[in-house]
Design a protein around this motif. Structure first.
Motif, PDB file in Angstrom:
ATOM      1  N   GLY A 188       0.787  -1.242  -0.157  1.00  0.00           N
ATOM      2  CA  GLY A 188       0.103   0.184   0.053  1.00  0.00           C
ATOM      3  C   GLY A 188       0.573   1.311   0.093  1.00  0.00           C
ATOM      4  N   MET A 189       2.231   0.969  -0.036  1.00  0.00           N
ATOM      5  CA  MET A 189       2.804   2.369  -0.058  1.00  0.00           C
ATOM      6  C   MET A 189       2.701   3.069  -1.638  1.00  0.00           C
ATOM      7  SD  MET A 189       6.432   0.839   1.466  1.00  0.00           S
ATOM      8  CE  MET A 189       7.347   2.303   1.128  1.00  0.00           C
ATOM      9  N   LEU A 190       2.610   2.222  -2.813  1.00  0.00           N
ATOM     10  CA  LEU A 190       2.459   2.890  -4.014  1.00  0.00           C
ATOM     11  C   LEU A 190       0.897   2.122  -4.642  1.00  0.00           C
ATOM     12  CD1 LEU A 190       5.848   2.290  -5.510  1.00  0.00           C
ATOM     13  CD2 LEU A 190       5.055   4.338  -4.770  1.00  0.00           C
ATOM     14  N   VAL A 191       0.545   3.101  -5.366  1.00  0.00           N
ATOM     15  CA  VAL A 191      -0.497   2.542  -6.305  1.00  0.00           C
ATOM     16  C   VAL A 191       0.083   2.734  -7.731  1.00  0.00           C
ATOM     17  CG1 VAL A 191      -2.436   3.324  -4.790  1.00  0.00           C
ATOM     18  CG2 VAL A 191      -1.504   4.995  -6.709  1.00  0.00           C
ATOM     19  N   PRO A 192      -0.232   1.866  -8.756  1.00  0.00           N
ATOM     20  CA  PRO A 192       0.220   1.869 -10.218  1.00  0.00           C
ATOM     21  C   PRO A 192       0.284   3.406 -10.821  1.00  0.00           C
ATOM     22  CG  PRO A 192      -1.149   0.150  -9.800  1.00  0.00           C
ATOM     23  CD  PRO A 192      -1.366   0.889  -8.515  1.00  0.00           C
ATOM     24  N   GLU A 193      -0.665   4.206 -10.336  1.00  0.00           N
ATOM     25  CA  GLU A 193      -0.585   5.522 -10.961  1.00  0.00           C
ATOM     26  C   GLU A 193       0.316   6.386 -10.391  1.00  0.00           C
ATOM     27  OE1 GLU A 193      -4.239   3.392 -11.425  1.00  0.00           O
ATOM     28  OE2 GLU A 193      -3.364   4.047  -9.662  1.00  0.00           O
ATOM     29  N   GLU A 247      13.604   7.194  -3.758  1.00  0.00           N
ATOM     30  CA  GLU A 247      12.923   8.263  -3.082  1.00  0.00           C
ATOM     31  C   GLU A 247      11.648   7.696  -2.604  1.00  0.00           C
ATOM     32  OE1 GLU A 247      10.861  12.466  -4.530  1.00  0.00           O
ATOM     33  OE2 GLU A 247      11.971  11.465  -6.164  1.00  0.00           O
ATOM     34  N   ARG A 248      10.792   6.900  -3.135  1.00  0.00           N
ATOM     35  CA  ARG A 248       9.343   6.607  -2.819  1.00  0.00           C
ATOM     36  C   ARG A 248       9.470   5.494  -1.688  1.00  0.00           C
ATOM     37  NH1 ARG A 248       5.021   8.989  -5.300  1.00  0.00           N
ATOM     38  NH2 ARG A 248       4.056   7.907  -3.623  1.00  0.00           N
ATOM     39  N   VAL A 249      10.358   4.564  -1.792  1.00  0.00           N
ATOM     40  CA  VAL A 249      10.248   3.235  -1.344  1.00  0.00           C
ATOM     41  C   VAL A 249      11.406   3.050  -0.267  1.00  0.00           C
ATOM     42  CG1 VAL A 249      10.101   0.584  -1.400  1.00  0.00           C
ATOM     43  CG2 VAL A 249       8.619   2.227  -2.810  1.00  0.00           C
ATOM     44  N   TYR A 250      12.714   2.925  -0.757  1.00  0.00           N
ATOM     45  CA  TYR A 250      14.014   2.534  -0.065  1.00  0.00           C
ATOM     46  C   TYR A 250      14.013   3.609   0.982  1.00  0.00           C
ATOM     47  CZ  TYR A 250      14.429  -0.525  -4.277  1.00  0.00           C
ATOM     48  OH  TYR A 250      13.997  -1.402  -5.131  1.00  0.00           O
ATOM     49  N   LEU A 251      13.875   4.822   0.871  1.00  0.00           N
ATOM     50  CA  LEU A 251      14.219   6.082   1.704  1.00  0.00           C
ATOM     51  C   LEU A 251      13.020   6.682   2.231  1.00  0.00           C
ATOM     52  CD1 LEU A 251      17.387   7.330   0.110  1.00  0.00           C
ATOM     53  CD2 LEU A 251      17.319   5.590   1.829  1.00  0.00           C
ATOM     54  N   GLY A 252      11.736   6.110   1.641  1.00  0.00           N
ATOM     55  CA  GLY A 252      10.626   6.934   2.089  1.00  0.00           C
ATOM     56  C   GLY A 252      10.246   6.772   3.624  1.00  0.00           C
TER      57      GLY A 252
END
Length: 302
Positions: A188-193, A247-252
């Motif tokens: 749930g950290m990202l959505v495809p969009e 940016e969004r996952v590994y260091l989010g």
């Protein structure tokens, strides 16, 4: 086997019986090639089996379908073998490197590696890199020189000495970028969009399509160059996707919380082992060999 390799393999491929050898001489198998023997030695080793309990991105996740270090290893190796076969390189060598490349990875993914490195620098003036620890394990297993080289150079500044090693080095990124996107969406950290549109339009809107595009490009570009390379546009798109994941996952935000947990756990264990009088080598091997759950429970008991 010698005859078959001469007939089937590219002139650029490493021949199985032309290996530069092992650190310690031993009688060779009458059935398996040296690289096939390395593969089996890795799969039957305890460090390989422990990969099933080590983080890929999410620390000790509750769900059954998140990647662990062992599933990453298997995905990397499977893709790498496809590339090696298409380029008529040595599949057995490629497979052994792929299966062994992360054997030395500590618990908690790159956060665990970062903290173990910091602790070693502070207390002993040394450092920790998982590829170097993987090499130490490969040396203990007495693997061939070509497999040891590929394991050491799958990351870092040094380039592999063989094309088979170069395949694993590049495919390692192909695998983790795409399966980590899948896991981040599942979490749930990202959505495809959220994914960057330019790169997704070029590579594909699903993990399987992106891997297919990356593998086809890798094979076609490498065949033309007699080296392991990507085309400029596909290579740039993959690097942009990797930067997005950092940016969004590994260091989010979620990752920062997980990193604190990993750092505290590794730091507590390390301090306990130093106070107990363990040597640098003992601490390095013990901590890096832990699975996530073992590290968390061990830290709670001390």
């Amino acid at each position: 086997m010698r005859t078959a390799e001469d007939e089937l393999l590219s002139p650029l491929a490493v021949r199985s019986y032309e290996t530069r050898g092992r650190l310690r001489d031993e009688e060779e198998c009458g059935i398996r090639t040296p690289f096939q023997r390395d593969r089996d030695r890795i799969v039957h080793s305890k460090p390989f089996r422990r990969l099933k309990g080590k983080t890929q991105v999410f620390i000790d996740p509750a769900g059954d379908h998140y990647r662990t270090r062992i599933t990453h290893t298997l995905e990397t190796t499977g893709i790498a073998r496809v590339v090696a076969r298409a380029l008529r390189l040595n599949e057995d060598l490629t497979e052994a490197i792929g299966l062994g490349h992360d054997m030395g990875h500590p618990p908690f993914g790159h956060a665990g590696e970062e903290q173990l490195d910091a602790c070693l620098r502070e207390h002993f003036g040394s450092r920790f890199r998982h590829n170097e620890q993987s090499l130490r394990i490969a040396e203990e297993l007495n693997l061939t020189a070509e497999v040891r080289d590929g394991i050491l150079t799958h990351t870092g500044e040094q380039e592999p000495a063989t094309l088979e090693g170069k395949i694993v080095r590049l495919v390692d990124r192909v695998a983790y970028i795409n399966h980590d996107i899948d896991d981040a969406i599942r979490w749930g950290m990202l959505v495809p969009e959220d994914l960057p549109r330019t790169e997704i339009e070029l590579l594909g809107d699903t993990g399987s399509r992106r891997i297919e595009a990356l593998v086809h490009d890798l094979i076609e570009s490498s065949e033309a160059a007699s080296d392991i390379v990507q085309s400029d546009d596909v290579g740039a798109a993959m690097l942009a996707l990797r930067a997005f994941m950092f940016e969004r996952v590994y260091l989010g935000e979620h990752a920062r919380e997980e990193h604190v947990r990993a750092h505290e756990t590794i730091g507590r264990i390390f301090t306990h082992l130093v106070d107990r009088g363990d040597s640098e080598d003992e601490i390095r091997a013990f901590v890096s060999g832990m699975t996530d759950r073992v590290a968390l429970s061990y830290a709670e008991r001390i």
